[in-house]
Design an enzyme around this catalytic site. Structure first.
Site: not given
Length: 176
Positions: A30-34, A36-37, A59
């Protein structure tokens, strides 16, 4: 290898790095779960043990440029400080725009642009086309995908099936 011989690996970063046959890694959620990190960290770790690594963002938010502090484009770009880690950010909107601008007729460009952006799934199609170009060449030992949030990614991965069904329908209609 039979199912009886298959032994699941302990879920560790070291086991992922040790899998030399691993060519594709998809980091999703989901969006915001990390995503990219996680994908950026994994790419850095992979670059330490592989000859060449490509990190692709599908993305639309394109946070790889922020994560590495350098601008990336639709072309693989060497990450500063590395000799074997490349990043790219697929931008379906600019890919469509380039395709339209390559046409010579200026009056048709406006109509084509309106049509192109109105087609459902066109962003997934352009992203898929960019990825397929790289798959054909496979110049990298491993490719890591920093995917869009789950809904976008599912549409992206299902694009070939959607296209096949659409073309079958058009073929069926033109045969009447």
């Amino acid at each position: 290898m039979s199912d009886d011989e298959f032994q699941p690996l302990t879920p560790t970063l070291q086991n992922v790095l040790d899998q030399t046959s691993l060519q594709w890694v998809f980091v999703g959620g989901k969006g915001g779960v990390g995503k990219t990190t996680t994908s950026s960290s994994l790419a850095v770790q992979m670059a330490a043990v592989r000859k060449s690594v490509l990190l692709i963002s599908t993305d639309p938010a394109h946070n790889l440029s922020d994560a590495f502090g350098q601008k990336f484009s639709k072309d693989p770009t060497l990450v500063q400080g590395f000799s074997n880690l490349y990043c790219m950010e697929i931008d379906p909107t600019s890919s469509i725009q380039e395709m339209i601008e390559s046409q010579e007729n200026g009056a048709m460009n406006s109509i084509m642009q309106d049509l192109a952006f109105a087609i459902p799934g066109v962003d997934e199609a352009m992203g898929f086309a960019e990825v397929m170009k790289l798959v054909k060449s496979m110049e990298y030992q491993v490719i890591i995908f920093d995917t869009a949030p789950t809904g976008h990614t599912l549409r992206f991965l299902s694009f070939p099936t959607v296209l096949e069904k659409a073309l079958a329908k058009v073929s069926q209609l033109s045969g009447r």
